[in-house]
Design a protein around this motif. Structure first.
Motif, short mmCIF file in Angstrom:
data_model
loop_
_atom_site.label_atom_id
_atom_site.label_comp_id
_atom_site.label_asym_id
_atom_site.label_seq_id
_atom_site.Cartn_x
_atom_site.Cartn_y
_atom_site.Cartn_z
N GLY A 136 -2.48 16.01 11.83
CA GLY A 136 -1.98 15.21 10.47
C GLY A 136 -2.16 16.00 9.30
N GLY A 137 -0.99 16.22 8.38
CA GLY A 137 -1.38 16.95 7.34
C GLY A 137 -0.85 18.30 7.18
N VAL A 185 0.88 -1.13 -0.07
CA VAL A 185 0.00 0.01 -0.03
C VAL A 185 0.75 1.11 -0.11
CG1 VAL A 185 -1.84 1.29 1.30
CG2 VAL A 185 -1.67 -1.44 1.37
N THR A 186 0.71 1.91 -1.00
CA THR A 186 1.47 3.31 -0.97
C THR A 186 0.87 4.57 -0.97
OG1 THR A 186 3.19 2.23 -2.73
CG2 THR A 186 3.15 4.37 -2.71
N PHE A 187 1.41 5.47 -0.10
CA PHE A 187 0.74 6.80 0.12
C PHE A 187 1.84 7.92 0.44
CE2 PHE A 187 1.40 3.44 3.63
CZ PHE A 187 2.26 4.18 4.50
N PRO A 188 1.34 9.00 0.42
CA PRO A 188 2.21 10.28 0.92
C PRO A 188 2.79 9.77 2.32
CG PRO A 188 0.11 10.95 0.13
CD PRO A 188 -0.08 9.53 0.17
N LYS A 189 3.64 10.23 2.82
CA LYS A 189 4.43 10.13 4.10
C LYS A 189 4.32 11.37 4.75
CE LYS A 189 8.41 8.46 6.47
NZ LYS A 189 9.83 8.11 6.57
N TRP A 190 3.66 11.41 6.01
CA TRP A 190 3.67 12.71 6.72
C TRP A 190 4.51 12.43 8.20
CZ3 TRP A 190 1.77 14.06 11.66
CH2 TRP A 190 1.86 15.62 12.00
N GLU A 191 5.17 13.51 8.47
CA GLU A 191 5.90 13.23 9.69
C GLU A 191 5.83 14.45 10.62
OE1 GLU A 191 10.13 10.91 8.11
OE2 GLU A 191 10.18 13.17 8.10
N ARG A 192 5.86 14.05 11.83
CA ARG A 192 5.94 15.06 13.01
C ARG A 192 7.05 14.97 13.59
NH1 ARG A 192 1.17 15.90 16.19
NH2 ARG A 192 0.68 13.95 15.42
N ARG A 193 7.79 16.16 13.62
CA ARG A 193 9.28 16.25 14.39
C ARG A 193 9.17 16.97 15.65
NH1 ARG A 193 9.83 16.07 8.77
NH2 ARG A 193 9.59 18.37 8.86
N SER A 194 8.56 18.15 15.90
CA SER A 194 8.47 18.89 17.01
C SER A 194 7.09 19.80 16.91
CB SER A 194 9.50 19.67 17.34
OG SER A 194 9.89 20.68 16.52
N GLU A 195 6.84 20.24 18.10
CA GLU A 195 5.54 21.25 18.13
C GLU A 195 5.56 21.78 19.36
OE1 GLU A 195 2.78 18.14 17.00
OE2 GLU A 195 2.60 17.12 18.81
N SER A 196 5.14 22.86 19.48
CA SER A 196 4.98 23.61 20.67
C SER A 196 4.15 24.94 20.48
CB SER A 196 6.24 24.26 21.41
OG SER A 196 6.90 25.04 20.53
N VAL A 219 -0.67 34.19 20.55
CA VAL A 219 0.11 32.87 20.78
C VAL A 219 1.15 32.83 19.74
CG1 VAL A 219 -0.54 30.48 20.32
CG2 VAL A 219 -1.93 32.04 21.83
N ARG A 220 1.98 32.20 19.88
CA ARG A 220 3.18 31.87 19.21
C ARG A 220 3.06 30.03 18.97
NH1 ARG A 220 8.59 29.72 19.12
NH2 ARG A 220 9.80 30.70 17.58
N LEU A 221 2.76 29.88 17.84
CA LEU A 221 2.58 28.41 17.44
C LEU A 221 3.91 27.97 16.49
CD1 LEU A 221 0.90 25.96 17.06
CD2 LEU A 221 -0.16 26.86 15.11
N ALA A 222 4.69 26.92 16.77
CA ALA A 222 5.57 26.49 16.15
C ALA A 222 5.77 24.93 15.92
CB ALA A 222 6.88 26.76 17.03
N LEU A 223 5.51 24.52 14.71
CA LEU A 223 5.40 23.31 14.12
C LEU A 223 6.55 22.77 13.16
CD1 LEU A 223 1.50 23.13 13.42
CD2 LEU A 223 2.82 22.49 15.54
N ASP A 224 6.87 21.81 13.60
CA ASP A 224 8.14 21.02 12.49
C ASP A 224 7.42 19.98 12.40
OD1 ASP A 224 10.12 20.30 11.01
OD2 ASP A 224 11.59 20.29 12.64
N CYS A 225 6.80 19.98 10.93
CA CYS A 225 6.35 18.52 10.61
C CYS A 225 6.02 18.87 9.10
CB CYS A 225 4.79 18.36 11.40
SG CYS A 225 3.81 19.85 11.36
N GLY A 226 5.40 17.72 8.42
CA GLY A 226 4.85 17.83 7.05
C GLY A 226 5.07 16.74 6.28
N TRP A 227 4.76 16.74 4.84
CA TRP A 227 4.53 15.66 4.12
C TRP A 227 6.08 15.53 3.53
CZ3 TRP A 227 0.58 12.92 4.24
CH2 TRP A 227 -0.74 13.41 4.49
N ASP A 228 6.57 14.48 3.18
CA ASP A 228 7.87 14.11 2.66
C ASP A 228 7.68 12.73 1.83
OD1 ASP A 228 10.53 13.99 2.72
OD2 ASP A 228 11.06 13.40 4.21
#
Lengths: 477, 477
Positions: free
Chosen positions: A124-125, A96-107, A246-255
């Motif tokens: 997610g996404g 099963v093949t799909f786009p890959k999403w990753e979460r690295r950090s969030e605050s 609010v300061r929202l800092a996300l390090d994530c995304g499709w890869d």
């Protein structure tokens, strides 16, 4: 409930012109001879901790299983090895093949006069990115969707909608729409970031993640869910009447893309091995918890049910196929791949049921089967009744991973679990093995074993392929 | 219960030679005239949400208040302004200086074949550092303390002790000893890192922090608490029989000194303004939650109790002093500073009670008062009885911030809160305002208001200074 289908006018039906007429006239039935075996199977399953131990093994040894991750690949190997160790007759993988999403950090944190951290998780996404801006609160999705274009320029939109608790999970419809549609509504109004009260019913500092999507043509913005207490806190701060930033800092995304696998095990049928009753759950999970109630339990209890059927002196007429689906969480990728691969074999699937609503006790059975099969469903329900399960007609619908195939004509059953507490844990760090009640899980195993065994032993069908034929040959293309 | 004190042989007692003898003979009593006012005060407090709103203001506008942090300084200004806004007669700050500890980041993960993240928090006082090593499990503190020197060389020690739930919090003694003494025991056995199951009774992925200490002469090691589900998970992994390695990465540590303040507000007594009844809580909190049950509630409910006494037509004879203590969490720094500053004034303190055990209903009142004052305590208990509070003799002891002064002879009272759920939340991210039941908090305000008003109106004393005099003039130096 679905009417008796009109089978005329389709190629397949035409070739079976006499047989379907006979089917429509003759009700599907459960032979008396198999009911006693089913009753014994029920008691054996109730006394067994097999489903609980399989779920323990998956959630402990693998832990979180984000689709496409290293742990997801380990989970596939785990599932294959587990099916084999349980003595399934056939075990295989389907890619099963799909786009890959990753979460690295969030605050996230409130800045300025009320400076303090907030507990958030990226949806997610969501793309990564850091934004710091004033927050504008909306009580619900409709209010944000009504915000004029440009009215949120440079701001962060915050939907503060409180999801309702319900045994059947009916609060999740409006709750999850805030997640799936809120970010696009925020972008249309000009927002540079999106926050929502988690689609959850708990009161812990554990935000609920889950997939979101961005409408075509919109530039995605960092989008996150606050835990329920943090949404309360942000709402209280806003109620003070001063601007809140609010300061929202996300390090994530499709890869790129990843390939995982549907993992399938079969107990071969004794007289109609080419026909299958499908049960299963999904193997992937969100990354915050260990995917115990979503959906380690579904995998564990259906693997156990199949194994207990395999332990019988004589297999049922049809094959029991247990599927651990890949990547349900990010868009039913495993279920869609399965439906596509087996599009020509819908009639070979007697009926299918997925467990993907936690590990609570089952209280009802329903199906989308035609009237001529409801007598058989009622007979199954009688064997399930001592488990506290009642016949519920055609209430509800198919589990997520069988829904793409059900749209193509697959007959489905729903073994409805008590989901009163499900959204306390769903998609949070708290979805861990300790939340599972072993007695409730054994009740689930018993119900799935009885259902699958009796459906696989039925004389006649539950309607697979008939609706699609009538609706325009969806499975014949 | 304490015996009637021998007041002879001390300077102060000698100067009061006749008066104490009369006191010892005459029982302390509550004048009938003030009981009616106290009864009205109780009902007024029960109907008021003032304590709840003060607690809301502190936990919302300030949030977490780690001692010495910018938010701690904001909290001091908040407390001063709040006392003033409530119309207290006198409001002032008293500096408290202490070592400053900071938490910057923390993470842990199982590495190798079972790779997965673990939810941890550094223990207060832990040094920073990153270690990756095999984990060795011990069921309790005694087992680790029995480990031979060198037996854990290069390993991480893990104490898996499960704290017991109890209304009176009695499980916290053994639970917190794992935190305070475990790290030193680990170092003695050669460990390079320390993990413990949180001293908590919940089942959420929210670890419990709290101060630890390292014995003299030992080199501190990174020390952290796993959430309860993560401790379960690590124990299950270890039970598989293969070596389990964990990487623990803490960025935290001591960084110089900081000065915060005890914040004090007074309602001046009508006839004995120099004598005080002290009530209070602590203003600081751990950083993970917003310090609602620990101890925003204690501050809010005692501030409200004092304010409601101040609203009476006539103040009680003695002054009501409400203290929001600085830095309780890291070593009773505010309480020690107070005891030191007022060491010569122990007799001027009629009695003291601190609220620092959550926001649950009060079910008992006890004191360390001498026999001659127990009649007065019983009279107070009669007015508290409609709140579900019973007289409990000398059970328990003083609240943490008054304990240093109580060791110097201060009379103490304990208004025992139901702490059944306290250690579900204590020192975790989940210690937030939404966990407080407004009706229970109002009951607390009513109890503190009645207690403080009646104690401040008593004829006679509750034993402050008498024990210290007898034991060797601790308050006369």
């Amino acid at each position: 409930m679905r009417a008796i289908p009109n089978l005329l006018g389709t190629t397949l039906a035409a070739s079976l012109l006499l047989a379907p007429a006979a089917q429509a006239a003759e009700a599907t039935r459960i032979p008396d001879a198999v009911v006693e075996t089913a009753t014994q199977l029920r008691e054996t399953a109730l006394a067994s901790d097999l489903g609980y131990r399989i779920t323990e093994s998956l959630t402990t040894e693998i832990g979180p299983r984000l689709p496409g991750s290293e742990a997801d690949a380990r989970a596939v190997q785990w599932a294959k090895a587990k099916f084999e160790a349980l003595g399934y007759d056939k075990v295989w993988l389907e890619p099963v093949t799909f786009p890959k999403w990753e979460r690295r950090s969030e605050s996230a944190r409130v800045t300025g006069r009320y400076a303090q951290p907030l507990s958030v998780t990226a949806l997610g996404g969501s793309p990564g990115g850091t934004v710091e801006a004033e927050v504008v609160r909306f009580p619900d999705l409709a209010a944000l969707e009504a915000a004029p274009a440009g009215s949120l320029d440079g701001r962060i939109a915050f939907i503060d909608y409180k999801m309702e608790r319900a045994r059947d999970g009916s609060g999740y419809g409006p709750g999850s729409r805030v997640r799936s549609r809120g970010p696009s509504a925020a972008i249309r109004a000009g927002a540079i970031g999106y926050l929502m009260r988690s689609a959850g019913t708990d009161s812990h500092r554990n935000p609920h993640t889950g997939i979101t999507r961005f409408d075509e043509g919109l530039e995605p913005i960092p989008s996150a869910a606050l835990s329920v207490p943090d949404a309360d806190q942000l709402a209280r701060l806003l109620a003070l009447g001063q601007p809140v930033t609010v300061r929202l800092a996300l390090d994530c995304g499709w890869d790129g893309e990843a390939t995982s696998h549907n993992v399938i095990g079969e107990i071969t049928g004794s007289s109609k091995p080419d026909e299958v009753v499908l049960i299963g759950g999904h193997l992937d999970s969100w990354d915050l918890g260990t995917g115990a109630i979503d959906d380690g339990a579904g995998v564990g209890l259906t693997m156990a049910a199949g194994k207990l059927i395999g332990d019988l002196d004589r297999a049922p007429a049809r094959t029991i196929r247990v599927v651990a689906f890949a990547n349900e969480e990010q868009g039913l990728w495993g279920g869609k791949a399965y439906a596509e691969k087996y599009a020509d074999e819908v009639r070979k699937h007697q009926i299918a049921a997925e467990s993907d609503f936690g590990a609570g006790r089952i209280y009802a059975i329903s199906t989308g089967a035609p009237d001529y099969a409801q007598g058989a469903v009622k007979r199954i329900a009688q064997v399930l009744a001592p488990l506290g399960i009642e016949y519920a007609g055609d209430r509800g619908g198919p589990g997520p991973d069988i829904s793409p195939f059900a749209a193509g004509g697959l007959a489905w059953a729903r073994l409805a679990q008590d989901g009163t507490d499900y959204f306390d844990l769903h998609h949070t760090p708290d979805d861990t093995f300790d939340k599972i009640d072993p007695a409730a899980l054994a009740q689930n195993v018993a119900a799935y074993a009885v259902f699958a065994y009796l459906a696989a032993s039925a004389e006649g069908d539950f309607g697979s392929g008939t609706k699609a034929d009538a609706d325009g040959d969806a499975d014949g293309k």
